[in-house]
Design an enzyme around this catalytic site. Sequence first.
Site, PDB file in Angstrom:
ATOM      1  N   TRP A 111       5.816   3.781   6.339  1.00  0.00           N
ATOM      2  CA  TRP A 111       5.424   2.790   5.322  1.00  0.00           C
ATOM      3  C   TRP A 111       4.547   1.685   5.699  1.00  0.00           C
ATOM      4  CZ3 TRP A 111       7.004   3.955   0.488  1.00  0.00           C
ATOM      5  CH2 TRP A 111       6.875   3.026  -0.405  1.00  0.00           C
ATOM      6  N   ASP A 161      -0.833  -6.710   1.845  1.00  0.00           N
ATOM      7  CA  ASP A 161      -0.611  -7.962   0.880  1.00  0.00           C
ATOM      8  C   ASP A 161       0.598  -7.441   0.205  1.00  0.00           C
ATOM      9  OD1 ASP A 161      -1.196  -5.605  -0.949  1.00  0.00           O
ATOM     10  OD2 ASP A 161      -3.109  -6.510  -1.660  1.00  0.00           O
ATOM     11  N   GLU A 164       0.905  -3.753  -0.441  1.00  0.00           N
ATOM     12  CA  GLU A 164       0.875  -3.067   0.667  1.00  0.00           C
ATOM     13  C   GLU A 164      -0.296  -2.278   0.811  1.00  0.00           C
ATOM     14  OE1 GLU A 164       4.836  -0.901  -0.491  1.00  0.00           O
ATOM     15  OE2 GLU A 164       5.638  -2.694   0.627  1.00  0.00           O
ATOM     16  N   GLU A 318       9.137  -1.335 -13.680  1.00  0.00           N
ATOM     17  CA  GLU A 318       8.062  -2.216 -12.727  1.00  0.00           C
ATOM     18  C   GLU A 318       6.793  -2.360 -13.609  1.00  0.00           C
ATOM     19  OE1 GLU A 318       6.911  -1.343  -8.498  1.00  0.00           O
ATOM     20  OE2 GLU A 318       6.046   0.132  -9.744  1.00  0.00           O
TER      21      GLU A 318
END
Length: 362
Positions: A111, A161, A164, A318
């Site tokens: 990740w 940020d 990502e 989202e």
Amino acid sequence: MTTVAQYQALAARSHAVITAHQHPGGAYPAAPTFSAYRGYAWLRDGGFTAEGVSRFGDVASANRFHDWVSRVLADRRAQVDRLRSAGAAAPVEQMPPTRFTFDGHDGADPWWNFQTDGYGTWLWSVVTHARRHGLDPARWLPGIEVAVDFLTAFWDRPCYDWWEEHVEHRHVSTLGAIHGGLRAALSVLDGSRASAAAAAADAARQLVLTEGTRDGHLVKWLGSPAVDGSLPACVVPFGLVDAGSPVAAATLAKVAADLDADGGVHRFTADVFYGGGQWLLLSALLGWNLARAGDPAGARRHLSWIADQATADGELPEQVPHHLLHPASRPEWLDRWGPVATPLLWSHGMYLILADELGVLA
């Protein structure tokens, strides 16, 4: 027109969604059914979600989340101490993660992990929660001290940020979260740790004012001409720039002009993630700032837009695809990760914050 009763019903549903999915150990999963998020908790998402739950009046749920974070970070004490000893030579791949498994581990899959904003967001969230409900923040001091030590050592280092992306840059919203978190933590710190936190917060603010503005407004990263939907957080709640100041007003205006479409706010103009839709949590963030800036009608416009995006069973996604910036990129993400994350607990938490800010929670 949405009624107060309808806003309150969605607030109750938002609280129910968040608490139904809260892990027994205290973590708030980012999105319990989304392929790339399930099984993980972010400090950034969780910090804002906990603020919404705290405002709703559920002290116990927020406490459990902050207990979990403090335990997880306290377990990272030796790791943070080693990194601090290494200083500038500390490698990115050894930094503590931005997301954790529910038992506090890094997770097995790769990740974009080096992000400092979540640590600042959690500091702000836990201190704000304690202050609101008259709690002793010493309960969370072990985790607070680790987060503060990590940030004071690495606050000015480029990292990913909020989204990502762009590990090579220093992001203004990240610096805002660091400033807000360290400033909040000063109320529970003393000695050299307090002095270091105050110095880092002041330095972050000065860096942004010197290199993170253009045409009078904040920008996405140092040297960029663009804005980002996360930038209002630098005003409220993180106080990197003062609410009502010319920089704050210009930033809110620029974000609205470039990224707000009918009440829904985009992340940034080059966003291709799921086609670059409108994010509910960013609409709430801009609305929160408008409410504090004395524009309740503008803030309520965002609250109404968010309420309109709820699914039939009251879940908030989202993002939504009504006004895509780059529609040709949407199929790629649908193929890769499936439908957009729904529910996203951060969306529900931000709805609770804005509803409370507008006085419609009760």
